[in-house]
Write a protein that holds these residues in place. Structure first.
Motif, mmCIF file in Angstrom:
data_model
loop_
_atom_site.group_PDB
_atom_site.id
_atom_site.type_symbol
_atom_site.label_atom_id
_atom_site.label_comp_id
_atom_site.label_asym_id
_atom_site.label_seq_id
_atom_site.Cartn_x
_atom_site.Cartn_y
_atom_site.Cartn_z
ATOM 1 N N ARG A 69 0.864 -1.184 0.000
ATOM 2 C CA ARG A 69 0.000 0.000 0.000
ATOM 3 C C ARG A 69 0.898 1.231 0.000
ATOM 4 O O ARG A 69 1.856 1.294 0.788
ATOM 5 C CB ARG A 69 -0.881 0.001 1.246
ATOM 6 N N ALA A 70 0.601 2.191 -0.878
ATOM 7 C CA ALA A 70 1.411 3.419 -0.966
ATOM 8 C C ALA A 70 0.557 4.612 -0.566
ATOM 9 O O ALA A 70 -0.587 4.735 -1.006
ATOM 10 C CB ALA A 70 1.938 3.599 -2.380
ATOM 11 N N GLU A 71 1.102 5.462 0.275
ATOM 12 C CA GLU A 71 0.392 6.664 0.733
ATOM 13 C C GLU A 71 1.348 7.849 0.720
ATOM 14 O O GLU A 71 2.555 7.666 0.870
ATOM 15 C CB GLU A 71 -0.136 6.452 2.161
ATOM 16 N N GLY A 72 0.787 9.054 0.579
ATOM 17 C CA GLY A 72 1.622 10.255 0.612
ATOM 18 C C GLY A 72 1.914 10.760 -0.780
ATOM 19 O O GLY A 72 1.523 10.147 -1.781
ATOM 20 N N PRO A 73 2.612 11.897 -0.858
ATOM 21 C CA PRO A 73 2.813 12.556 -2.157
ATOM 22 C C PRO A 73 3.586 11.660 -3.128
ATOM 23 O O PRO A 73 4.672 11.173 -2.791
ATOM 24 C CB PRO A 73 3.628 13.811 -1.795
ATOM 25 N N PRO A 74 3.050 11.445 -4.346
ATOM 26 C CA PRO A 74 3.716 10.570 -5.313
ATOM 27 C C PRO A 74 5.151 10.994 -5.628
ATOM 28 O O PRO A 74 5.987 10.149 -5.947
ATOM 29 C CB PRO A 74 2.828 10.657 -6.560
ATOM 30 N N ALA A 75 5.436 12.295 -5.521
ATOM 31 C CA ALA A 75 6.786 12.755 -5.857
ATOM 32 C C ALA A 75 7.732 12.710 -4.645
ATOM 33 O O ALA A 75 8.917 13.011 -4.764
ATOM 34 C CB ALA A 75 6.725 14.177 -6.407
ATOM 35 N N GLY A 76 7.212 12.340 -3.482
ATOM 36 C CA GLY A 76 8.055 12.316 -2.275
ATOM 37 C C GLY A 76 9.079 11.187 -2.317
ATOM 38 O O GLY A 76 8.893 10.196 -3.043
ATOM 39 N N GLU A 77 10.155 11.347 -1.568
ATOM 40 C CA GLU A 77 11.115 10.242 -1.443
ATOM 41 C C GLU A 77 10.395 9.049 -0.815
ATOM 42 O O GLU A 77 9.560 9.216 0.080
ATOM 43 C CB GLU A 77 12.305 10.656 -0.569
ATOM 44 N N VAL A 78 10.752 7.857 -1.269
ATOM 45 C CA VAL A 78 10.031 6.663 -0.830
ATOM 46 C C VAL A 78 10.613 6.139 0.489
ATOM 47 O O VAL A 78 11.833 5.996 0.638
ATOM 48 C CB VAL A 78 10.107 5.562 -1.910
ATOM 49 N N VAL A 79 9.712 5.877 1.432
ATOM 50 C CA VAL A 79 10.068 5.193 2.681
ATOM 51 C C VAL A 79 9.331 3.863 2.681
ATOM 52 O O VAL A 79 8.091 3.844 2.608
ATOM 53 C CB VAL A 79 9.646 5.996 3.925
ATOM 54 N N VAL A 80 10.062 2.752 2.746
ATOM 55 C CA VAL A 80 9.424 1.438 2.773
ATOM 56 C C VAL A 80 9.431 0.907 4.202
ATOM 57 O O VAL A 80 10.472 0.920 4.874
ATOM 58 C CB VAL A 80 10.144 0.443 1.845
#
Ligand SMILES: O=C(O)CC1=CCC(=O)O1
Length: 265
Positions: free
Chosen positions: A14-25
């Motif tokens: 599941r992905a949440e938050g701004p699409p252009a933001g750096e990814v935190v997994v």
């Protein structure tokens, strides 16, 4: 035995938050699913990150192929997830089994890891016999058979007494994990020794240890922090094994501060 020719599993995420933001997994513990990260998601999103949480193979909404699995396979699943979502690099935050997966990936694909937060985890967690016995119990009697004992190590006794609803939810998480997936991840931990690989990690690393963690006591975090070049260790008083749920205030603060410190200006 697991087949080295088997490819990665398409894990549920599941992905949440701004699409252009750096990814935190966010990578979770044995016997959990992505709901275990609820306290951390909103603060990370508020800090501008694209937060991606997922279920290990054999857990939650991910497929449960026949095992046993290996930490390398779990790491390969995570790498395939990064490829699938188009993340060239990501900050990795892992609790316990999630931390083991994160250490593997950071050592084997350092260019893909912007930072690493390793919570309540270990590079080598014996004795192997204990994992073999737990896997056998789960295969014979189901994950419900171990739920009470496992959750008894996840939060402190005082927290469990104060929040029986949380305890019921956590037992349900364990009991809902497919027996094959749970037992096959036990086998991955049974055969794991990441200690020789820790020095290959180049990502800025924060190790968080729970002072009341009976499953991966603080010495395990101390070893990781000694071996990973430049790693920093934080000990959190009053935190048991699922520190991010047991002491969410302090764990979230430490995680957000670490990921922000390692992100692009
Ligand atoms: O389940 C336990 O007892 C402790 C543990 C090891 C790996 C993990 O995720 O939890």
């Amino acid at each position: 035995m697991s087949d080295p020719m088997r490819g990665p599993v398409v894990v549920h995420h599941r992905a949440e938050g701004p699409p252009a933001g750096e990814v935190v997994v966010l990578s979770g513990s044995l016997g959990s699913d992505l709901r275990m990260w609820e306290p951390q998601v909103e603060p990370l999103v508020a800090a501008g990150f694209r937060v991606v949480r997922y279920d290990h193979r054999g857990h939650g909404g991910s497929p449960a192929p026949p095992g046993p699995y290996s930490i390398a396979e779990l790491g390969g699943d995570l790498l395939a997830l990064l490829d699938r979502i188009g993340a060239g690099r990501a900050h990795l935050v892992g609790v316990s089994l999630g931390g083991m997966t994160g250490m593997w990936l950071a050592a084997h694909a350092p260019a893909r890891v912007s930072s690493l937060a390793l919570c309540c985890t270990s590079a080598c967690l014996g004795p192997p016999r204990m994992w073999a016995e737990r896997a056998a119990t789960v295969r014979a009697d189901g994950t419900g058979a171990v739920a009470e004992a496992v959750v008894g190590r996840w939060v402190t006794e005082a927290h469990a007494r104060a929040d029986p609803g949380l305890v019921a939810f956590l037992r349900e998480l364990v009991a809902a994990t497919p027996a094959e997936g749970y037992a096959s991840c036990c086998a991955a931990i049974e055969r794991m020794d990441l200690r020789p690989e820790l020095r290959a990690i180049t990502a800025p690393t924060l190790v968080i240890a729970g002072e009341q963690d009976q499953a991966t006591p603080p010495e395990h975090g101390e070893l990781i922090a000694r071996e990973v070049p430049g790693a920093r260790l934080e000990r959190v008083p009053g935190a048991a094994h699922l520190g991010n749920l047991d002491r969410p205030d302090r764990f979230t603060e430490l995680i957000v501060e670490h990921v922000k410190g390692a992100s692009q200006p």
